[in-house]
Write a protein that holds these residues in place. Sequence first.
Motif, PDB file in Angstrom:
ATOM      1  N   GLY A   1      69.320 -38.134  15.198  1.00 40.18           N
ATOM      2  CA  GLY A   1      69.873 -36.821  14.897  1.00 40.18           C
ATOM      3  C   GLY A   1      71.362 -36.936  14.669  1.00 40.18           C
ATOM      4  O   GLY A   1      72.157 -36.182  15.236  1.00 40.18           O
ATOM      5  N   CYS A   2      71.753 -37.881  13.829  1.00 40.90           N
ATOM      6  CA  CYS A   2      73.163 -38.237  13.661  1.00 40.90           C
ATOM      7  C   CYS A   2      73.972 -37.204  12.905  1.00 40.90           C
ATOM      8  O   CYS A   2      75.210 -37.253  12.913  1.00 40.90           O
ATOM      9  N   GLY A   3      73.313 -36.260  12.214  1.00 42.78           N
ATOM     10  CA  GLY A   3      74.052 -35.265  11.449  1.00 42.78           C
ATOM     11  C   GLY A   3      74.911 -35.916  10.383  1.00 42.78           C
ATOM     12  O   GLY A   3      74.517 -36.918   9.773  1.00 42.78           O
ATOM     13  N   PRO A   4      76.134 -35.409  10.139  1.00 42.35           N
ATOM     14  CA  PRO A   4      76.984 -35.943   9.075  1.00 42.35           C
ATOM     15  C   PRO A   4      77.703 -37.229   9.444  1.00 42.35           C
ATOM     16  O   PRO A   4      78.555 -37.691   8.686  1.00 42.35           O
ATOM     17  N   GLY A   5      77.388 -37.817  10.594  1.00 44.56           N
ATOM     18  CA  GLY A   5      77.894 -39.143  10.926  1.00 44.56           C
ATOM     19  C   GLY A   5      79.282 -39.202  11.532  1.00 44.56           C
ATOM     20  O   GLY A   5      79.752 -40.281  11.886  1.00 44.56           O
ATOM     21  N   ASN A   6      79.936 -38.051  11.674  1.00 43.24           N
ATOM     22  CA  ASN A   6      81.313 -38.075  12.180  1.00 43.24           C
ATOM     23  C   ASN A   6      81.397 -38.583  13.616  1.00 43.24           C
ATOM     24  O   ASN A   6      82.424 -39.138  14.021  1.00 43.24           O
ATOM     25  N   LEU A   7      80.317 -38.407  14.395  1.00 41.44           N
ATOM     26  CA  LEU A   7      80.305 -38.896  15.772  1.00 41.44           C
ATOM     27  C   LEU A   7      79.667 -40.277  15.883  1.00 41.44           C
ATOM     28  O   LEU A   7      80.032 -41.061  16.767  1.00 41.44           O
ATOM     29  N   THR A   8      78.751 -40.588  15.015  1.00 39.17           N
ATOM     30  CA  THR A   8      78.068 -41.885  15.062  1.00 39.17           C
ATOM     31  C   THR A   8      79.064 -43.027  14.911  1.00 39.17           C
ATOM     32  O   THR A   8      78.908 -44.091  15.523  1.00 39.17           O
ATOM     33  N   GLY A   9      80.093 -42.798  14.120  1.00 40.80           N
ATOM     34  CA  GLY A   9      81.123 -43.821  13.959  1.00 40.80           C
ATOM     35  C   GLY A   9      81.787 -44.209  15.263  1.00 40.80           C
ATOM     36  O   GLY A   9      82.287 -45.339  15.409  1.00 40.80           O
ATOM     37  N   LEU A  10      81.800 -43.304  16.252  1.00 37.58           N
ATOM     38  CA  LEU A  10      82.373 -43.635  17.556  1.00 37.58           C
ATOM     39  C   LEU A  10      81.574 -44.727  18.254  1.00 37.58           C
ATOM     40  O   LEU A  10      82.119 -45.514  19.034  1.00 37.58           O
ATOM     41  N   LEU A  11      80.271 -44.764  17.977  1.00 40.50           N
ATOM     42  CA  LEU A  11      79.441 -45.817  18.552  1.00 40.50           C
ATOM     43  C   LEU A  11      79.842 -47.177  17.986  1.00 40.50           C
ATOM     44  O   LEU A  11      79.913 -48.172  18.720  1.00 40.50           O
ATOM     45  N   ALA A  12      80.107 -47.221  16.699  1.00 37.84           N
ATOM     46  CA  ALA A  12      80.528 -48.477  16.075  1.00 37.84           C
ATOM     47  C   ALA A  12      81.910 -48.901  16.568  1.00 37.84           C
ATOM     48  O   ALA A  12      82.191 -50.098  16.701  1.00 37.84           O
ATOM     49  N   GLN A  13      82.766 -47.935  16.854  1.00 38.95           N
ATOM     50  CA  GLN A  13      84.090 -48.264  17.383  1.00 38.95           C
ATOM     51  C   GLN A  13      83.997 -48.826  18.794  1.00 38.95           C
ATOM     52  O   GLN A  13      84.716 -49.759  19.156  1.00 38.95           O
ATOM     53  N   ARG A  14      83.126 -48.268  19.599  1.00 35.27           N
ATOM     54  CA  ARG A  14      82.999 -48.744  20.976  1.00 35.27           C
ATOM     55  C   ARG A  14      82.328 -50.106  21.030  1.00 35.27           C
ATOM     56  O   ARG A  14      82.709 -50.974  21.826  1.00 35.27           O
ATOM     57  N   TRP A  15      81.292 -50.303  20.206  1.00 35.92           N
ATOM     58  CA  TRP A  15      80.545 -51.560  20.220  1.00 35.92           C
ATOM     59  C   TRP A  15      80.595 -52.176  18.815  1.00 35.92           C
ATOM     60  O   TRP A  15      79.623 -52.130  18.054  1.00 35.92           O
ATOM     61  N   PRO A  16      81.734 -52.755  18.434  1.00 33.80           N
ATOM     62  CA  PRO A  16      81.898 -53.244  17.057  1.00 33.80           C
ATOM     63  C   PRO A  16      80.960 -54.382  16.672  1.00 33.80           C
ATOM     64  O   PRO A  16      80.760 -54.628  15.472  1.00 33.80           O
ATOM     65  N   ASP A  17      80.411 -55.098  17.652  1.00 33.52           N
ATOM     66  CA  ASP A  17      79.516 -56.202  17.335  1.00 33.52           C
ATOM     67  C   ASP A  17      78.056 -55.778  17.247  1.00 33.52           C
ATOM     68  O   ASP A  17      77.183 -56.612  16.961  1.00 33.52           O
ATOM     69  N   ALA A  18      77.777 -54.524  17.507  1.00 30.97           N
ATOM     70  CA  ALA A  18      76.395 -54.035  17.483  1.00 30.97           C
ATOM     71  C   ALA A  18      75.999 -53.572  16.077  1.00 30.97           C
ATOM     72  O   ALA A  18      76.851 -53.157  15.279  1.00 30.97           O
TER      73      ALA A  18
END
Length: 259
Positions: A40-57
Amino acid sequence: MADDWSPDRYLTYADERGRPFVELLARVRAAAPRSVVDLGCGPGNLTGLLAQRWPDAQVTGVDSAPAMVEAARALGDGVRYEVGDVRDWNPADRVDVVVTNATLQWVPGHLDLVRGLVARTTPQGWFAMQVPGNFDEPSHTVRRELEQERVYRDHLRDLPAPGSYDAATYADAVRPLAAHVDAWETTYLHVLDAAADPDPVFTWISATSARPALGALEAEPALRERFVAELKERLREVYVPVDGRVVMPFRRVFCVAGR
């Protein structure tokens, strides 16, 4: 019913909608996950925070609305986005972190789904969810009362109705599957600018809880216009501006499970 999930309208109150996600994420203790999914990622503005926290994932965002996925892909944030329904999500391999934010309220009786999502994480995995719990607030009750009026009710039968449980119920649901459970509730007092937008509460709900009714009335433009005007008027009577600002209480329910 027309698909009326508008990324632009949803992002009108991006900061207010994003705060619960940040506070949810802070309680996830995964150190170095390899796979992270936002259902339920919506427009992705928050999903990017996951990539910032775990850049190797490998971070994947999933949403059932093609317009949302299209907007998310345009961000170019290194996240893989795909169209999919949370009810049907069944990855080939278990996932280290599963996050679902303000999505499960659209799935009736979703406790079994919650347990299934926890079970799809790895043995050291994490599951984190947040849902609105404000369905007794006027932003919902005023709309539901209007939908039941004779002029509208034949057009608005069997609409999707959001709903959720309290924190204790979610904790009880996931506890048999988890070594660590953290569940809580928070009521935010969102201060909305009524000088810039005389109908800020309507603007908020038109992107979410009022979307099914507005979509159902698209085939009747005059009736839709009347519905919108009446809903705005009734919301103004409840949410009265003070010094150009409207305060909208918003209760949210959180649950984090670490396996």
